[in-house]
Scaffold this active site. Structure first.
Site, mmCIF file in Angstrom:
data_model
loop_
_atom_site.group_PDB
_atom_site.id
_atom_site.type_symbol
_atom_site.label_atom_id
_atom_site.label_comp_id
_atom_site.label_asym_id
_atom_site.label_seq_id
_atom_site.Cartn_x
_atom_site.Cartn_y
_atom_site.Cartn_z
ATOM 1 N N THR A 176 0.825 -1.277 0.113
ATOM 2 C CA THR A 176 0.165 -0.093 -0.039
ATOM 3 C C THR A 176 1.071 1.307 -0.076
ATOM 4 O O THR A 176 1.938 0.938 0.595
ATOM 5 C CB THR A 176 -0.726 -0.209 1.360
ATOM 6 O OG1 THR A 176 -1.830 -0.951 1.370
ATOM 7 C CG2 THR A 176 -1.415 1.225 1.631
ATOM 8 N N ARG A 204 -13.992 -7.378 -0.354
ATOM 9 C CA ARG A 204 -13.431 -7.114 0.890
ATOM 10 C C ARG A 204 -12.801 -5.620 0.699
ATOM 11 O O ARG A 204 -12.435 -5.333 -0.463
ATOM 12 C CB ARG A 204 -12.080 -8.087 0.963
ATOM 13 C CG ARG A 204 -11.418 -7.820 2.263
ATOM 14 C CD ARG A 204 -10.024 -7.045 1.865
ATOM 15 N NE ARG A 204 -9.245 -6.929 3.124
ATOM 16 C CZ ARG A 204 -8.331 -6.032 3.132
ATOM 17 N NH1 ARG A 204 -7.798 -5.347 2.097
ATOM 18 N NH2 ARG A 204 -7.365 -6.274 4.178
ATOM 19 N N VAL A 205 -12.957 -4.842 1.644
ATOM 20 C CA VAL A 205 -12.365 -3.376 1.622
ATOM 21 C C VAL A 205 -11.466 -3.458 2.925
ATOM 22 O O VAL A 205 -12.009 -3.981 4.009
ATOM 23 C CB VAL A 205 -13.585 -2.405 1.799
ATOM 24 C CG1 VAL A 205 -13.033 -1.014 1.886
ATOM 25 C CG2 VAL A 205 -14.441 -2.440 0.509
ATOM 26 N N GLY A 206 -10.418 -2.817 2.567
ATOM 27 C CA GLY A 206 -9.337 -2.603 3.764
ATOM 28 C C GLY A 206 -9.463 -1.324 4.529
ATOM 29 O O GLY A 206 -10.394 -0.838 4.336
ATOM 30 N N ASP A 207 -8.382 -1.205 5.195
ATOM 31 C CA ASP A 207 -8.324 0.293 5.924
ATOM 32 C C ASP A 207 -8.241 1.302 5.214
ATOM 33 O O ASP A 207 -8.588 2.300 5.538
ATOM 34 C CB ASP A 207 -7.480 0.238 7.072
ATOM 35 C CG ASP A 207 -5.925 -0.075 6.692
ATOM 36 O OD1 ASP A 207 -5.997 -0.887 5.375
ATOM 37 O OD2 ASP A 207 -4.928 0.420 7.298
ATOM 38 N N THR A 227 -0.301 0.951 6.747
ATOM 39 C CA THR A 227 -0.192 -0.278 5.846
ATOM 40 C C THR A 227 -0.061 -1.389 6.832
ATOM 41 O O THR A 227 0.121 -1.276 8.190
ATOM 42 C CB THR A 227 1.054 -0.104 5.212
ATOM 43 O OG1 THR A 227 2.255 -0.214 6.019
ATOM 44 C CG2 THR A 227 1.516 0.911 4.327
ATOM 45 N N GLY A 228 -0.529 -2.756 6.122
ATOM 46 C CA GLY A 228 -0.450 -3.876 6.821
ATOM 47 C C GLY A 228 -1.860 -4.336 7.007
ATOM 48 O O GLY A 228 -2.669 -3.974 6.020
ATOM 49 N N GLY A 230 -5.357 -4.723 7.130
ATOM 50 C CA GLY A 230 -6.219 -3.452 7.281
ATOM 51 C C GLY A 230 -7.417 -3.715 7.975
ATOM 52 O O GLY A 230 -7.975 -2.826 8.758
HETATM 53 N N1 ASP Z 1 -3.612 -1.988 4.404
HETATM 54 C C1 ASP Z 1 -3.683 -2.697 3.017
HETATM 55 C C2 ASP Z 1 -5.072 -3.404 3.179
HETATM 56 O O1 ASP Z 1 -5.569 -3.887 4.175
HETATM 57 C C3 ASP Z 1 -2.960 -3.547 2.840
HETATM 58 C C4 ASP Z 1 -1.434 -3.215 2.835
HETATM 59 O O2 ASP Z 1 -1.014 -1.979 3.339
HETATM 60 O O3 ASP Z 1 -0.492 -3.905 2.438
HETATM 61 O O4 ASP Z 1 -5.937 -3.329 2.250
#
Ligand code: ASP
Length: 314
Positions: A176, A204-207, A227-228, A230
């Site tokens: 991200t 799916r929707v992330g953060d 990032t990470g 979500g």
């Molecule tokens: N945070 C992002 C998500 O969950 C993915 C990522 O940061 O790698 O969609």
């Protein structure tokens, strides 16, 4: 005059120069953030963002993005959007030219087309090959980092073992871009754009597009982006929490560390990362699983500066 600067997560490193040039010309933080994010979106080598993003379980590349203006607390976001590349710009249009904060799926695509954005294909040879390898159960042929056990099923097989799936993939199958800028008028802006977790469940929707989870920005106190995994930032309200900590007087580093401690309370072995700036131009970053660097650039820097994020252990 404040010294303008820009920071970004790992995938923004190569492109911070573009944003800094805008800030150097007395451009706005919003423009700097948008343009930097667009550059990453257009890079087919970045498999976690925009063009060349890794598809979801159904083989579709879907994108999430958000942008926030720290002066007004205006924000715009799009999620689960297909066939449009510059989702950060669509998010900005949502912020500036719609009465809403967030549009998803077909509605977001309709809005984008009405605003003149061109439909395009987001998959590349690599992202198609990645999906084929997944379907053919030979992900390990792509590299040792993908040598996970087999047995995951496509959408048309209508069965998902989601828990095992995320457990196996969580540490290496994502990417991200986070960008935060402070301009010469002391305004800040933050942007996040992503194709989300690899092979995510359709829908799916992330953060990243969730204001308060993956992105938050308030001129008075600071800005934070994540990032990470979500799901964790959504459950924790991470970006808003970091800004709220800064409001109480914590510096950005401590605020980031504090929020990563909270993430550890949610999950045994999380993978989450946050970067932040405060209203005085200090920066910070912290992660739950390793020392994650972030990148800083201002007009006095000879080159992009690598800054070390803290590894917050349980
Ligand atoms: N945070 C992002 C998500 O969950 C993915 C990522 O940061 O790698 O969609």
């Amino acid at each position: 005059m404040v010294k303008p600067f820009i920071i970004g997560s790992e995938s923004a490193q190569k492109y911070l120069q573009i944003g800094l040039e805008i800030l150097g010309d007395r451009g706005t933080a919003l423009d700097a953030v948008e343009v930097t994010c667009r550059a990453v979106e257009a890079d087919p080598e970045d498999h976690g963002v925009g063009l060349g993003g890794i598809p979801n379980l159904a083989g579709q590349v879907t994108l999430d993005a958000s942008i926030m203006d720290g002066r007004t607390l205006n924000a715009g976001a799009v999620a689960d959007i297909k066939n449009y590349l510059h989702v950060i710009s669509i998010a900005r249009k949502v912020m500036e030219e719609s009465p809403h904060v967030m549009l998803v799926g077909e509605g977001a695509e309709l809005f984008a087309s009405q605003k003149g954005f061109k439909r395009t294909t987001l998959s590349t040879d690599y992202s198609r090959e990645f999906y084929r390898a997944f379907v053919e159960k030979r992900l390990h042929t792509l590299g040792p980092e993908y040598d996970v056990d087999i047995g995951y099923l496509r959408e048309d097989e209508q069965e998902y073992d989601m828990e095992t799936w995320y457990e196996k993939l969580k540490d290496h199958m994502r990417g991200t871009v986070n960008v935060i800028a402070l301009d010469s008028s002391s305004n800040m802006a933050s942007g996040v754009t992503t194709s989300g977790t690899y092979l995510k469940l359709p829908g799916r929707v992330g953060d990243s597009p969730i204001i308060g989870a993956g992105n938050y920005c308030d001129n008075r106190y600071g800005a934070a982006t994540c990032t990470g995994t979500g799901e964790l930032a959504i459950r924790n309200g991470t970006a808003r929490a970091v800004v709220a900590y800064m409001k109480t007087g914590m510096g950005p580093l401590r605020a980031c560390e504090e929020s990563m401690k909270e993430i550890h309370e949610i999950l045994e072995t999380p993978s989450m990362n946050v970067i932040a700036i405060d209203a005085f131009g200090n920066t910070g970053g912290a992660a739950t699983h390793r020392e994650v660097p972030y990148y800083y650039y201002d007009l006095d820097c000879v080159d992009v500066e690598t800054r070390k994020g803290t590894w917050v252990r349980k």
